[in-house]
Write an enzyme that holds these catalytic residues in place. Sequence first.
Site, PDB file in Angstrom:
ATOM      1  N   ALA A 241      10.385   0.706  -8.753  1.00 17.35           N
ATOM      2  CA  ALA A 241      11.020  -0.577  -8.046  1.00 17.35           C
ATOM      3  C   ALA A 241      10.901  -0.757  -6.684  1.00 17.35           C
ATOM      4  CB  ALA A 241      12.527  -0.760  -8.531  1.00 17.35           C
ATOM      5  N   ALA A 242      10.353   0.325  -5.876  1.00 20.37           N
ATOM      6  CA  ALA A 242       9.893   0.143  -4.502  1.00 20.37           C
ATOM      7  C   ALA A 242       9.482  -1.337  -4.400  1.00 20.37           C
ATOM      8  CB  ALA A 242       9.167   1.120  -3.959  1.00 20.37           C
ATOM      9  N   GLY A 243       8.244  -1.780  -5.059  1.00 24.80           N
ATOM     10  CA  GLY A 243       7.749  -3.136  -4.867  1.00 24.80           C
ATOM     11  C   GLY A 243       8.810  -4.159  -5.173  1.00 24.80           C
ATOM     12  N   ASP A 244       9.631  -3.833  -6.158  1.00 19.24           N
ATOM     13  CA  ASP A 244      10.598  -4.958  -6.557  1.00 19.24           C
ATOM     14  C   ASP A 244      11.663  -5.020  -5.035  1.00 19.24           C
ATOM     15  OD1 ASP A 244       9.459  -5.147  -8.822  1.00 19.24           O
ATOM     16  OD2 ASP A 244      11.136  -3.713  -9.742  1.00 19.24           O
TER      17      ASP A 244
ATOM     18  N   LEU B 249       0.847  -1.346  -0.238  1.00 21.13           N
ATOM     19  CA  LEU B 249      -0.007  -0.118  -0.037  1.00 21.13           C
ATOM     20  C   LEU B 249       0.825   1.217   0.138  1.00 21.13           C
ATOM     21  CD1 LEU B 249      -2.682  -1.080   2.590  1.00 21.13           C
ATOM     22  CD2 LEU B 249      -2.848  -1.105   0.222  1.00 21.13           C
TER      23      LEU B 249
HETATM   24  P1  ATP Z   1       6.270  -0.194  -7.893  1.00 18.37           P
HETATM   25  O1  ATP Z   1       5.371  -0.613  -8.902  1.00 18.37           O
HETATM   26  O2  ATP Z   1       6.418   1.480  -7.803  1.00 18.37           O
HETATM   27  O3  ATP Z   1       7.711  -0.702  -7.802  1.00 18.37           O
HETATM   28  P2  ATP Z   1       4.491  -1.134  -5.801  1.00 18.37           P
HETATM   29  O4  ATP Z   1       3.266  -0.395  -6.232  1.00 18.37           O
HETATM   30  O5  ATP Z   1       4.664  -2.730  -6.074  1.00 18.37           O
HETATM   31  O6  ATP Z   1       5.833  -0.442  -6.052  1.00 18.37           O
HETATM   32  P3  ATP Z   1       4.590   0.147  -3.363  1.00 18.37           P
HETATM   33  O7  ATP Z   1       3.372  -0.388  -2.421  1.00 18.37           O
HETATM   34  O8  ATP Z   1       4.100   1.443  -3.867  1.00 18.37           O
HETATM   35  O9  ATP Z   1       4.853  -1.048  -4.309  1.00 18.37           O
HETATM   36  O10 ATP Z   1       5.719   0.175  -2.595  1.00 18.37           O
HETATM   37  C1  ATP Z   1       6.339  -0.846  -1.742  1.00 18.37           C
HETATM   38  C2  ATP Z   1       6.835  -0.629  -0.450  1.00 18.37           C
HETATM   39  O11 ATP Z   1       7.878   0.529  -0.943  1.00 18.37           O
HETATM   40  C3  ATP Z   1       5.826  -0.194   0.550  1.00 18.37           C
HETATM   41  O12 ATP Z   1       5.303  -0.929   1.367  1.00 18.37           O
HETATM   42  C4  ATP Z   1       6.636   0.978   1.351  1.00 18.37           C
HETATM   43  O13 ATP Z   1       7.628   0.126   2.281  1.00 18.37           O
HETATM   44  C5  ATP Z   1       7.591   1.587   0.626  1.00 18.37           C
HETATM   45  N1  ATP Z   1       7.271   2.607  -0.020  1.00 18.37           N
HETATM   46  C6  ATP Z   1       6.826   3.103  -1.417  1.00 18.37           C
HETATM   47  N2  ATP Z   1       6.288   4.527  -1.357  1.00 18.37           N
HETATM   48  C7  ATP Z   1       6.623   4.846  -0.359  1.00 18.37           C
HETATM   49  C8  ATP Z   1       6.508   6.380   0.168  1.00 18.37           C
HETATM   50  N3  ATP Z   1       6.061   7.310  -0.584  1.00 18.37           N
HETATM   51  N4  ATP Z   1       6.951   6.478   1.432  1.00 18.37           N
HETATM   52  C9  ATP Z   1       7.763   5.398   2.245  1.00 18.37           C
HETATM   53  N5  ATP Z   1       7.630   3.995   1.797  1.00 18.37           N
HETATM   54  C10 ATP Z   1       7.252   3.821   0.480  1.00 18.37           C
HETATM   55  O1  RIB Z   2       9.246  -2.139 -11.160  1.00 16.91           O
HETATM   56  C1  RIB Z   2      10.016  -1.297 -11.706  1.00 16.91           C
HETATM   57  C2  RIB Z   2      10.301  -1.696 -13.119  1.00 16.91           C
HETATM   58  O2  RIB Z   2       9.149  -1.737 -14.222  1.00 16.91           O
HETATM   59  C3  RIB Z   2      11.384  -0.759 -13.784  1.00 16.91           C
HETATM   60  O3  RIB Z   2      12.648  -0.999 -13.475  1.00 16.91           O
HETATM   61  C4  RIB Z   2      11.224  -1.086 -15.403  1.00 16.91           C
HETATM   62  O4  RIB Z   2      11.954  -1.754 -16.099  1.00 16.91           O
HETATM   63  C5  RIB Z   2       9.674  -1.825 -15.193  1.00 16.91           C
HETATM   64  O5  RIB Z   2       9.771  -3.255 -15.757  1.00 16.91           O
END
Ligand code: ATP
Ligand code: RIB
Length: 309
Positions: free
Chosen positions: A252-255, A224
């Site tokens: 890449a936060a999710g990665d 989230l």
């Molecule tokens: P993305 O697609 O951008 O790689 P995601 O949508 O799969 O990411 P997010 O929930 O956005 O995943 O982010 C994964 C984790 O990264 C979060 O649970 C949190 O720990 C961290 N994170 C992301 N955005 C923030 C933020 N604005 N501030 C603090 N932590 C964040």
């Molecule tokens: O999750 C982030 C990634 O999504 C980027 O590095 C980009 O290559 C896309 O695949």
Amino acid sequence: MAGKIVVAGSLNMDLVGCASRLPVPGETLIGHQFFQAPGGKGANQAYAAAKLGARVAMIGRVGADDFGRRLRSNLAEAGCDVSGVAALPSTSTGVALIFVADSGENSILIVPGANGRFSPDDVASAAGHFEGAVMVMLQLETPLETVVAAARAARQEGAQVMLDPAPARPLPDELLRLTDILTPNETEAAILCGLPPGRLDPARAAAIGQELRGRGSEVVIIKLGEQGSVVVGGGEPRLLPAPRVTAIDTTAAGDVFNAALAVGLSEGRDLEAACRFAHRAASLSVTRLGAQSAAPTRAEVDRWDYRVH
Ligand code: ATP
Ligand code: RIB
């Protein structure tokens, strides 16, 4: 020693333009920074796990071009085994065209190139890489039949399967039944359940997580963003808060989250402790630009002092 992690998935060269905000359709906007950086959801997860100290092997495909060579060598420099990443002739390496706004938000267009030719036969010929793996990490930037083949190969070796259902798309229940840990963000969670994408509060995320568990995955962790994550499975659904940071680039936060979660579990942490470790690593990564370039080292995560939301 912690067990081996295998990542089967995509490698992209990210071409990143930064601007005050994201352009709207039809608009030309002047940006203030451009850079190329190694990316791709699969490679990002492999790289981030290796930076956190895990033994990692990557399986995937690049083109026989300069981008492909740079992506392989970047992973190898982090310590990943890239012998399962072959270069395909007459195919370009995957690229991602990324806009990053000053708010940290992004929008991404992917051209899969060689990732689109990563086949179930390639997974079969990489069978040796799955031997001894404790965790196999999958995403959805390669053909779905290849993802399913890799999940089956993981199960045959007794490894756990962690599926990041990104980019968002509906999935067959067979794949969810082959998945031990499913890690959608809020958009992906909604789309998996046939709902319109939008922000989820923790209670709604918990209900969606329960529905997805009912379709096969033992544990569902809904990411989230700055709110943290909702963990469904292994006890009552619970919200784990994310560290409070100023986000520069959330690409890449999710990665990074998935990589650190896999590392934590492979080292024997329980689910909740592994998630908290994953939040530390992911939230640290959003304070930096880029995908692999933003992945923190183990020492950085361990010594980071932070506040939660
Ligand atoms: P993305 O697609 O951008 O790689 P995601 O949508 O799969 O990411 P997010 O929930 O956005 O995943 O982010 C994964 C984790 O990264 C979060 O649970 C949190 O720990 C961290 N994170 C992301 N955005 C923030 C933020 N604005 N501030 C603090 N932590 C964040
Ligand atoms: O999750 C982030 C990634 O999504 C980027 O590095 C980009 O290559 C896309 O695949």
